[in-house]
Write an enzyme that holds these catalytic residues in place. Structure first.
Site, PDB file in Angstrom:
ATOM      1  N   GLY B  92      -1.314  75.119  78.987  1.00  0.00           N
ATOM      2  CA  GLY B  92      -1.010  76.520  78.915  1.00  0.00           C
ATOM      3  C   GLY B  92       0.258  77.372  80.175  1.00  0.00           C
ATOM      4  N   SER B 125      -0.386  69.005  78.670  1.00  0.00           N
ATOM      5  CA  SER B 125       0.617  69.788  78.566  1.00  0.00           C
ATOM      6  C   SER B 125       0.577  70.380  80.230  1.00  0.00           C
ATOM      7  CB  SER B 125       0.472  71.438  77.839  1.00  0.00           C
ATOM      8  OG  SER B 125       1.991  71.663  78.350  1.00  0.00           O
ATOM      9  N   HIS B 162       6.047  68.210  76.643  1.00  0.00           N
ATOM     10  CA  HIS B 162       6.708  68.776  74.623  1.00  0.00           C
ATOM     11  C   HIS B 162       8.601  68.542  74.985  1.00  0.00           C
ATOM     12  CE1 HIS B 162       3.654  71.947  74.545  1.00  0.00           C
ATOM     13  NE2 HIS B 162       3.158  71.601  75.956  1.00  0.00           N
ATOM     14  N   GLU B 198       6.457  65.695  71.904  1.00  0.00           N
ATOM     15  CA  GLU B 198       4.413  66.161  71.245  1.00  0.00           C
ATOM     16  C   GLU B 198       4.499  65.029  70.660  1.00  0.00           C
ATOM     17  OE1 GLU B 198       5.690  70.079  69.021  1.00  0.00           O
ATOM     18  OE2 GLU B 198       5.541  70.734  71.413  1.00  0.00           O
TER      19      GLU B 198
HETATM   20 CA   LIG Z   1       2.519  75.968  78.421  1.00  0.00          CA
END
Ligand SMILES: [Ca+2]
Ligand SMILES: [Ca+2]
Lengths: 243, 243
Positions: B92, B125, B162, B198
């Site tokens: 998040g 993440s 990412h 990713e």
């Molecule tokens: Ca994020």
């Protein structure tokens, strides 16, 4: 009020794809600084290599008819702000820029000179971020830790420079820019965010704000749907504090 | 030393394009938590809507054979960490996650339980970012201001989740991911940064670190050229503090 003297030219990005440094906004720059200003104080703090950054900016502004003094070459940076005829804060990393402005104790003097004395302020990218309420809506990586994310506060809203529409063909799963700004507005008491696309800029003259450039902007207001504005739009309503 | 008990599964991203939540790493999750763990403590702090986040995670982990307790439903979050058999910190916004972990005074207890007692730690993440030295290399927008960017410190390096290679067709002029990490390394005394694409994840078992997944990783070391690592690479050398 003091705000009546405020003059700002806030550019989303310094270089548009396929063009040279500040090419896409050079006519606006000349119109903004005009003939009265001969020397512009440049702030290169957002990039590590200040000498080469100052050379890039000096060459470009000379071609437009202005001499440039880079604040990193001044013996007394605060005094340089006090004497400036115009100021340009360039892009790079917003965290590094904000931290360095605080380290040199320049924030309140820039604010005073712009709001009270009408010093023309031009910002690009990170230099646009630091002119707003805060840098909470920068795109940059937090490579250093400033003492606060509060910015100079020349405007009562935030800007997201390099605003990027979602790419329907992307397979990357990181948040879209809009999702990031929506997350910001999940936090309480957060101001409006103007998403300035590359190629856009905001001109503020006292109580009047106009969207310039070719690509438009997207406005995010907490608890409301985003709104689109086309080039030439009058955005003066943004200069009024939100209730 | 204490580090010998450390067990970490650090995922770049929770959802791979075209797949469902945690689908691409579910076999690694089952192998990681194994049969000994029955209940996993989930930390949903990176997202605003904790209830729906907990439901998503609960449903997924049930399908893999685990019950989930969400820390936001615990009367005493610190006690929940003390009792946990396994922990999963979801993605998040990294700033929101880190600030909330500090607000609830959970950082040192998570560190102690993982390093001293061998509590299995899974992060995705933002949950991967907070396991490292610091969140200086997050991609997220700084929507809130944590008391520091120092993270839990389960590893002596940073991760960029990412991780994204430059797109040669892009007309967007914001910094590439590599340029952002290079700017981080312009600052003094900055640790290595593992760019986890990713589809990649890092498995740490005591003093052994292995790159899992399908997409590889790019390692950035201050003052050196970046290096590529393919899936299956032994990255145990990263667990040694840099001189
Ligand atoms: Ca994020
Ligand atoms: Ca930037």
């Amino acid at each position: 009020g003091a705000m009546m003297k405020r003059r700002l030219l806030l550019v989303s990005n310094s270089t548009l794809h396929g063009g040279g440094y500040l090419d896409h906004c050079q006519q606006h720059i000349q119109h903004f600084f005009g003939k009265q200003v001969q020397r512009i104080l440049f702030v290169p703090y957002a990039l590590h290599d200040r000498d080469s950054y100052a050379k890039l900016v000096r060459d470009k502004f000379r071609s437009l008819g202005y001499e440039v003094d880079s604040i990193h070459e001044a013996a007394d940076p605060l005094q340089a702000v006090r004497k400036a005829q115009g100021i340009f804060i360039g892009g790079g990393n917003t965290f590094r820029l904000l931290k360095t402005l605080y380290d040199h104790n320049l924030m309140s003097e820039i604010k005073r000179r712009v709001l009270v004395e009408g010093l023309p302020y031009m910002g690009s990218s990170a230099g646009t971020n630091v002119s707003t309420v805060s840098i909470h809506t920068t795109n940059d990586m937090p490579i250093v830790y400033p003492p606060t994310l509060a910015a100079i506060g020349l405007l009562p809203f935030n800007i997201n420079p390099h605003y990027l529409d979602p790419d329907p063909n992307s397979k990357h799963m990181g948040e879209t820019r809009e999702q990031r700004i929506v997350q910001y507005h999940e936090e309480p008491d957060t101001p409006r965010v103007l998403g300035l696309r590359e190629g856009s800029m905001l001109l503020v003259e006292g109580e009047k704000a106009t969207l310039l450039g070719s690509t438009g902007a997207r406005l995010f207001t907490r608890g409301q749907a985003p709104a689109e504005y086309t080039p030439g739009s009058d955005l003066s309503f943004l200069l009024t504090e939100q209730k």
